[in-house]
Design a protein around this motif. Structure first.
Motif, PDB file in Angstrom:
ATOM      1  N   LEU A   1      10.611  12.955  -1.951  1.00  0.00           N
ATOM      2  CA  LEU A   1      11.478  11.837  -2.378  1.00  0.00           C
ATOM      3  C   LEU A   1      10.864  11.098  -3.560  1.00  0.00           C
ATOM      4  CD1 LEU A   1      12.812  10.109   0.856  1.00  0.00           C
ATOM      5  CD2 LEU A   1      14.135  11.219  -0.915  1.00  0.00           C
ATOM      6  N   PHE A   2       9.551  10.909  -3.513  1.00  0.00           N
ATOM      7  CA  PHE A   2       8.879  10.196  -4.603  1.00  0.00           C
ATOM      8  C   PHE A   2       8.915  11.019  -5.885  1.00  0.00           C
ATOM      9  CE2 PHE A   2       5.124   9.185  -7.148  1.00  0.00           C
ATOM     10  CZ  PHE A   2       5.286   7.821  -7.310  1.00  0.00           C
TER      11      PHE A   2
ATOM     12  N   SER B   1       9.525   5.318  -0.734  1.00  0.00           N
ATOM     13  CA  SER B   1       9.913   6.702  -0.417  1.00  0.00           C
ATOM     14  C   SER B   1       9.539   7.038   1.020  1.00  0.00           C
ATOM     15  CB  SER B   1       9.214   7.712  -1.327  1.00  0.00           C
ATOM     16  OG  SER B   1       9.106   7.244  -2.605  1.00  0.00           O
ATOM     17  N   TRP B   2       8.360   6.575   1.424  1.00  0.00           N
ATOM     18  CA  TRP B   2       7.888   6.880   2.775  1.00  0.00           C
ATOM     19  C   TRP B   2       8.796   6.241   3.825  1.00  0.00           C
ATOM     20  CZ3 TRP B   2       5.713   3.639   6.616  1.00  0.00           C
ATOM     21  CH2 TRP B   2       5.203   4.333   7.733  1.00  0.00           C
TER      22      TRP B   2
ATOM     23  N   PHE C   1       5.914   4.444  -3.765  1.00  0.00           N
ATOM     24  CA  PHE C   1       5.630   5.513  -2.808  1.00  0.00           C
ATOM     25  C   PHE C   1       5.931   5.039  -1.391  1.00  0.00           C
ATOM     26  CE2 PHE C   1       3.195   8.263  -0.079  1.00  0.00           C
ATOM     27  CZ  PHE C   1       3.597   9.502  -0.554  1.00  0.00           C
TER      28      PHE C   1
ATOM     29  N   SER D   1      13.397  15.723   2.297  1.00  0.00           N
ATOM     30  CA  SER D   1      13.231  14.992   3.553  1.00  0.00           C
ATOM     31  C   SER D   1      11.885  14.275   3.658  1.00  0.00           C
ATOM     32  CB  SER D   1      13.424  15.929   4.730  1.00  0.00           C
ATOM     33  OG  SER D   1      12.643  17.082   4.512  1.00  0.00           O
ATOM     34  N   ASP D   2      10.840  14.786   2.981  1.00  0.00           N
ATOM     35  CA  ASP D   2       9.546  14.108   3.148  1.00  0.00           C
ATOM     36  C   ASP D   2       9.296  13.125   2.006  1.00  0.00           C
ATOM     37  OD1 ASP D   2       7.180  15.735   1.348  1.00  0.00           O
ATOM     38  OD2 ASP D   2       9.131  16.675   1.639  1.00  0.00           O
ATOM     39  N   SER D   3       8.346  12.214   2.244  1.00  0.00           N
ATOM     40  CA  SER D   3       8.122  11.125   1.297  1.00  0.00           C
ATOM     41  C   SER D   3       7.646  11.624  -0.066  1.00  0.00           C
ATOM     42  CB  SER D   3       7.122  10.133   1.869  1.00  0.00           C
ATOM     43  OG  SER D   3       5.941  10.807   2.215  1.00  0.00           O
ATOM     44  N   VAL D   4       6.808  12.662  -0.086  1.00  0.00           N
ATOM     45  CA  VAL D   4       6.296  13.162  -1.371  1.00  0.00           C
ATOM     46  C   VAL D   4       7.441  13.737  -2.207  1.00  0.00           C
ATOM     47  CG1 VAL D   4       4.731  14.823  -2.454  1.00  0.00           C
ATOM     48  CG2 VAL D   4       3.997  13.580  -0.434  1.00  0.00           C
TER      49      VAL D   4
ATOM     50  N   SER E   1      11.964   8.025   4.036  1.00  0.00           N
ATOM     51  CA  SER E   1      11.831   9.366   4.628  1.00  0.00           C
ATOM     52  C   SER E   1      11.678   9.315   6.152  1.00  0.00           C
ATOM     53  CB  SER E   1      10.660  10.124   3.998  1.00  0.00           C
ATOM     54  OG  SER E   1       9.454   9.565   4.450  1.00  0.00           O
TER      55      SER E   1
END
Lengths: 508, 44
Positions: free
Chosen positions: A317-318, B36-37, B33, A312-315, B40
């Motif tokens: 996902l990355f 992704s952000w 990144f 769920s968080d960007s880190v 998210s």
């Protein structure tokens, strides 16, 4: 007096193949020395035995072909192509000797599979107990993938063989076709210089990152060196079973991503940017193609997995999604999730996105595999050009162009070659999928593994294991080999062999 | 045959070339990144 032997083709092929084998064999001295440094005496012996066997075979081939080369040395395209493919094939067996002697392989087939996976920068492996192999063998695995990425023929042309008329034919035979400078030796040397400069930069950066995440200096250096070699060559090997997950480090993953994207770039593009054409990065058709496929693939997979609530968080996902998609698109194969997670957690959309980007692959004339961004770009551009032609006045003639280092004309021959290679890749991919399905693996799993093998990626869903049927291992070896050499050279080898058999049958 | 010349000017301009390649890569990684952000924060 030197006597001329009867079959010039055989002699020429034998001479240059022998030369390449000798050159590659000499590289065994490096892992042997590393093992001596770390007091792995058994491994030193393994490498000395292998060196002796391969050097002897190489010398015999050089001596056999020497007379023909001196008297009848006109190089033809078929010679260049056959030498490239034959030397890769013979070296697959010779370079597998240290693997076999190490006791970490279950069979000769498994050992040759691992060598071909290294040479073609695929990155799947059947080696047993990777976490406990010697430093010498680990160095050898990564050297194979590093040298294979640049190319054994490129290596021989840079350092061993003198500049000669027709050397370009060897170079093209190994799946590279960009002349950076007018002479081949200069071009191949530039390829090696760029790789060596990045080897220094990359190993140093990963070494410092390794120190910062708590590895001791020796391990930080070795891991930095190994991971750079695997990343730059878009190989995907790692010194540990858990691949890049071993480090549990965001910074290590970010540094790796930089170098494997760089590794997947065309050497022509590297040379242009290094020599001052900085904006070439944005104009180049291959880079545009890569940006579109990697961003679209990442977006599709990230949306699918964000929607499922898994990351769920960007880190997350990355690190878990975008990293794997870019690793697949550059045909590297570093993985930040376990093989079964792709099947159990990623779901159909995520799997489809990763399979598609694996098939597309990186840039032509790089260390990457797949159809290559250049070809996809050319075919897409040709499609739009045809549409435009249909919609505008029939009397208007417009020359379509694409930009790759310089503006090039998009003619039918370029489009035809690109479409043929894409078609052959798809055929090989379908064959691998069907073979997997025949042996009882689910179709989606088979497709994933087939795309990974045909595109020289190396991400695995768990099919590639020492227990898989031998027929699949053999097909996978050929798929990796054909994929890396881009078909023509291998077909030339088969053609020349068929010609030889025909002549022999006629005479008998 | 033309040989490589390792003079200071070439070294300097090549170093700038390598740095610009790495610079492009850093920018692209940041873009990835950001992607992704953005994904998210959207409530899917």
């Amino acid at each position: 007096m030197v006597k001329e032997i009867k079959h010039p083709t055989l002699g020429i092929i034998s001479y240059y193949t022998g030369y390449i084998i000798v050159g590659m064999s000499l590289f065994m001295i490096l892992p042997a020395s590393a093992s001596a440094l770390f007091r792995e005496w058994n491994v030193v012996l393994d490498f000395l035995i292998s060196l002796f066997i391969s050097l002897s075979l190489g010398m015999v081939l050089v001596l056999f072909g020497r007379n023909t080369r001196l008297h009848n040395g006109r190089l033809m395209w078929k010679h260049g192509f056959v030498v490239a493919s034959l030397s890769w094939f013979v070296l697959m067996f010779l370079c597998a000797i240290p693997y076999l002697l190490s006791g970490h392989m279950n069979s000769l087939l498994d050992a040759t599979f691992d060598v071909m996976s290294g040479f073609t920068t695929t990155g799947v492996f059947l080696l047993q107990d990777l976490d406990h192999i010697s430093i010498g063998l680990n160095l050898w695995r990564h050297m194979l993938t590093f040298i294979g990425g640049q190319g054994m023929v490129v290596l021989a042309l840079s350092f061993l063989v003198r500049e000669m008329a027709g050397a370009y034919k060897f170079y093209v035979g190994e799946g590279k076709d960009v002349a950076l400078v007018p002479n081949v030796r200069g071009t191949t040397q530039i390829i090696w210089i760029i790789s060596m400069v990045y080897l220094f930069i990359g190993t140093s950066t990963l070494f410092i990152t390794g120190l910062l995440i708590g590895l001791n200096p020796t391990n930080a250096f070795l891991h930095g060196l190994f991971m750079f070699m695997a990343g730059w060559s878009t190989g995907g090997f790692a010194p540990n079973q858990q691949n890049i997950m071993f480090y549990h480090s965001f910074s290590f993953e970010v540094v790796s991503i930089l170098f494997f994207i760089l590794g997947s770039m065309n050497f022509g593009l590297h040379y242009a940017i290094i020599k001052g054409k900085k904006m070439e990065f944005l104009k180049n058709i291959e880079i545009q193609s890569f940006l579109i496929t990697s961003l679209t693939g990442s977006a599709i997979a990230a949306v699918a997995l964000a929607k499922s609530g898994l990351y769920s968080d960007s880190v997350a996902l990355f690190r878990r999604v975008v990293f794997n998609i870019v690793s697949a698109n550059t045909t590297t194969g570093f993985g930040t999730v376990f093989a079964r997670q792709f099947i159990l957690e990623w779901g159909p959309l995520g799997m489809l996105a990763i399979t598609l980007v694996m098939l597309v692959g990186g840039s032509a004339c790089s260390t990457a595999g797949g159809f290559k961004g250049l070809r996809v770009g050319i075919v897409v551009k040709a499609f739009f050009a045809d549409m435009r032609k249909l919609l505008t006045s029939e009397r208007r003639v417009k020359i379509e162009k694409y930009h790759h280092i310089k503006d090039m004309v998009l003619d039918d021959a370029v489009v035809r070659t690109s479409s043929t290679i894409i078609f052959l890749y798809l055929l090989m991919f379908t064959g691998a999928t069907m073979l997997g399905a025949y042996f009882g693996y689910p179709v989606v799993d088979s497709m994933f593994e087939a795309a990974s093998i045909s595109g020289n990626v190396g991400l695995s869903i768990g099919i590639t294991a020492t227990t898989m049927p031998s027929a699949m291992k053999i097909y996978y070896i050929f798929a990796m080999y054909l994929g890396r050499l881009e078909f023509l050279s291998v077909f030339a080898l088969i053609g020349v062999m068929a010609q030889g058999v025909k002549t022999w049958l006629k005479r008998a | 045959m033309k040989r490589f010349n390792f003079n200071r000017a070439t070294f300097k301009s090549d170093a700038v070339g390598y740095a610009s390649e790495i610079g492009w890569m850093v920018l692209y990684t940041i873009a990835l990144f950001l992607l992704s952000w953005i994904i998210s924060v959207i409530p899917w």
